[in-house]
Design an enzyme around this catalytic site. Structure first.
Site, PDB file in Angstrom:
ATOM      1  N   ASP A 100      41.006  48.941  55.391  1.00  0.00           N
ATOM      2  CA  ASP A 100      42.362  48.913  54.843  1.00  0.00           C
ATOM      3  C   ASP A 100      42.639  50.181  54.047  1.00  0.00           C
ATOM      4  O   ASP A 100      41.725  50.939  53.721  1.00  0.00           O
ATOM      5  CB  ASP A 100      42.585  47.658  53.977  1.00  0.00           C
ATOM      6  CG  ASP A 100      41.396  47.345  53.066  1.00  0.00           C
ATOM      7  OD1 ASP A 100      40.621  48.268  52.761  1.00  0.00           O
ATOM      8  OD2 ASP A 100      41.255  46.183  52.658  1.00  0.00           O
TER       9      ASP A 100
ATOM     10  N   ASN B  31      40.601  35.397  45.981  1.00  0.00           N
ATOM     11  CA  ASN B  31      41.503  34.459  46.678  1.00  0.00           C
ATOM     12  C   ASN B  31      41.090  34.267  48.142  1.00  0.00           C
ATOM     13  O   ASN B  31      41.848  33.710  48.931  1.00  0.00           O
ATOM     14  CB  ASN B  31      42.955  34.955  46.607  1.00  0.00           C
ATOM     15  CG  ASN B  31      43.160  36.266  47.350  1.00  0.00           C
ATOM     16  OD1 ASN B  31      42.202  36.873  47.842  1.00  0.00           O
ATOM     17  ND2 ASN B  31      44.397  36.721  47.441  1.00  0.00           N
TER      18      ASN B  31
ATOM     19  N   HIS C 126      40.571  36.643  50.412  1.00  0.00           N
ATOM     20  CA  HIS C 126      41.021  37.621  51.414  1.00  0.00           C
ATOM     21  C   HIS C 126      39.844  38.424  51.967  1.00  0.00           C
ATOM     22  O   HIS C 126      38.863  38.658  51.276  1.00  0.00           O
ATOM     23  CB  HIS C 126      42.142  38.540  50.881  1.00  0.00           C
ATOM     24  CG  HIS C 126      41.717  39.569  49.889  1.00  0.00           C
ATOM     25  ND1 HIS C 126      42.603  40.176  49.023  1.00  0.00           N
ATOM     26  CD2 HIS C 126      40.516  40.122  49.596  1.00  0.00           C
ATOM     27  CE1 HIS C 126      41.963  41.044  48.276  1.00  0.00           C
ATOM     28  NE2 HIS C 126      40.705  41.039  48.589  1.00  0.00           N
TER      29      HIS C 126
ATOM     30  N   GLU D 129      45.673  38.528  53.172  1.00  0.00           N
ATOM     31  CA  GLU D 129      45.874  37.606  52.067  1.00  0.00           C
ATOM     32  C   GLU D 129      46.071  36.186  52.606  1.00  0.00           C
ATOM     33  O   GLU D 129      46.330  36.005  53.807  1.00  0.00           O
ATOM     34  CB  GLU D 129      47.116  38.053  51.268  1.00  0.00           C
ATOM     35  CG  GLU D 129      47.026  39.469  50.704  1.00  0.00           C
ATOM     36  CD  GLU D 129      46.038  39.619  49.545  1.00  0.00           C
ATOM     37  OE1 GLU D 129      45.122  38.781  49.392  1.00  0.00           O
ATOM     38  OE2 GLU D 129      46.170  40.590  48.784  1.00  0.00           O
TER      39      GLU D 129
HETATM   40  P1  PGA Z   1      35.421  43.866  45.120  1.00  0.00           P
HETATM   41  O1  PGA Z   1      36.641  43.520  46.067  1.00  0.00           O
HETATM   42  O2  PGA Z   1      34.310  44.331  46.015  1.00  0.00           O
HETATM   43  O3  PGA Z   1      35.888  44.955  44.219  1.00  0.00           O
HETATM   44  O4  PGA Z   1      35.053  42.609  44.395  1.00  0.00           O
HETATM   45  C1  PGA Z   1      36.416  42.772  47.225  1.00  0.00           C
HETATM   46  C2  PGA Z   1      37.732  42.463  47.917  1.00  0.00           C
HETATM   47  O5  PGA Z   1      38.771  42.317  47.244  1.00  0.00           O
HETATM   48  O6  PGA Z   1      37.719  42.348  49.145  1.00  0.00           O
END
Ligand code: PGA
Length: 263
Positions: free
Chosen positions: A67, A136, A138, A143
């Protein structure tokens, strides 16, 4: 699903790196799907170390990032391209022309996303997809309520995601709320998926993804549909799993079979 409860995040990164390097040895032109965020940094440090200390080469590797924020100017310090330069690309020998990101600023975003999908197909598909997971649930920036069949497209970030990422932005700086992301369908097309999640903040997302019903409300649960997915967890992220003890026994058996050369 292979669920490995590790001692800590370091052991998780160690196992993931070992498996990526084994894939690279088998296929020097490996197609790697890459993630950003704090979770994969341990893998990237170890890949850079393998290149520097042992001369492991990434010269034929092709990479596709999961992304990228939409609308950030090129070279912006918060762009995922800058993140990848700092944590991986600057420390290995992958040629710049082999590096791909989802589109971020083109006017015709739909056509640009379709070209990104075509580039993945032209590379022969993603061999190993590295993933993290949001609190959450994702994966990428898919999302909750993302279609389980979705392809690369622009998504509006959930409020929880914006809040979770606020720590990276200096006070007063405008935070992006749109990102282009590989779809869940795109991710599921990868041959192999290694998902890391560490810390109790991820415990609910991990439980819903591993033990919950498949639901677009918890996008990580879509991984139940994949034939070769590994969850690398620590005690914190595994803390809500009702099958924790079972996963420990699975790991013991896997290690025993490996010692006997059966795996
Ligand atoms: P993080 O984010 O590795 O900073 O915990 C993971 C994500 O949001 O996919």
């Amino acid at each position: 699903m292979r669920v490995v409860v590790c001692r800590d995040a370091d052991e998780g990164a160690e196992i993931a790196t070992r498996e990526i390097l084994a894939e690279l040895e088998r296929k020097p032109d490996l197609v790697l799907g890459l993630a950003t965020g704090s979770t994969p940094i341990g893998i990237y440090q170890r890949l850079v170390a393998a290149h520097r200390a042992r001369g492991v080469s990434f010269a034929r590797v092709r990479t596709f990032n999961l992304d990228e924020y939409y609308g950030l100017p090129p070279g912006h310090p918060q762009s995922y391209r800058s993140f990848m330069e700092a944590h991986l690309f600057g420390g290995i020998d992958v040629p710049p022309e082999n590096i791909h990101f989802p589109p971020t600023s083109e006017k015709s975003i739909v056509a640009a996303c379709a070209r990104h999908e075509a580039a993945i197909r032209a590379a022969g598909g993603i061999d190993v997809q590295i993933l993290g997971i949001g609190t959450n649930g994702h994966i990428g920036f898919n999302e909750p309520t993302s279609s389980l069949a979705s392809r690369t497209r622009l998504k509006t970030l959930a409020e929880k995601t914006v809040r979770d990422n606020a720590r990276f932005y200096p006070e007063g700086e405008k935070q992006p709320t749109l990102a282009a992301t590989l779809g869940i369908g795109t991710i599921l097309d990868s041959r192999r998926i290694l998902l890391q999640a560490f810390g109790t903040a991820k415990a609910e997302a991990v439980r819903r993804s591993v033990e919950g019903p498949v639901s677009s409300m918890w996008p990580g649960s879509a991984l139940q549909l994949h034939a070769d997915v590994t969850f690398l967890l620590d005690e914190g992220s595994a803390s809500e799993l009702s099958l924790r003890d079972y996963f420990r026994r699975v790991r013991e058996n896997e290690e025993e079979l490996r010692r006997r050369g059966a795996l």
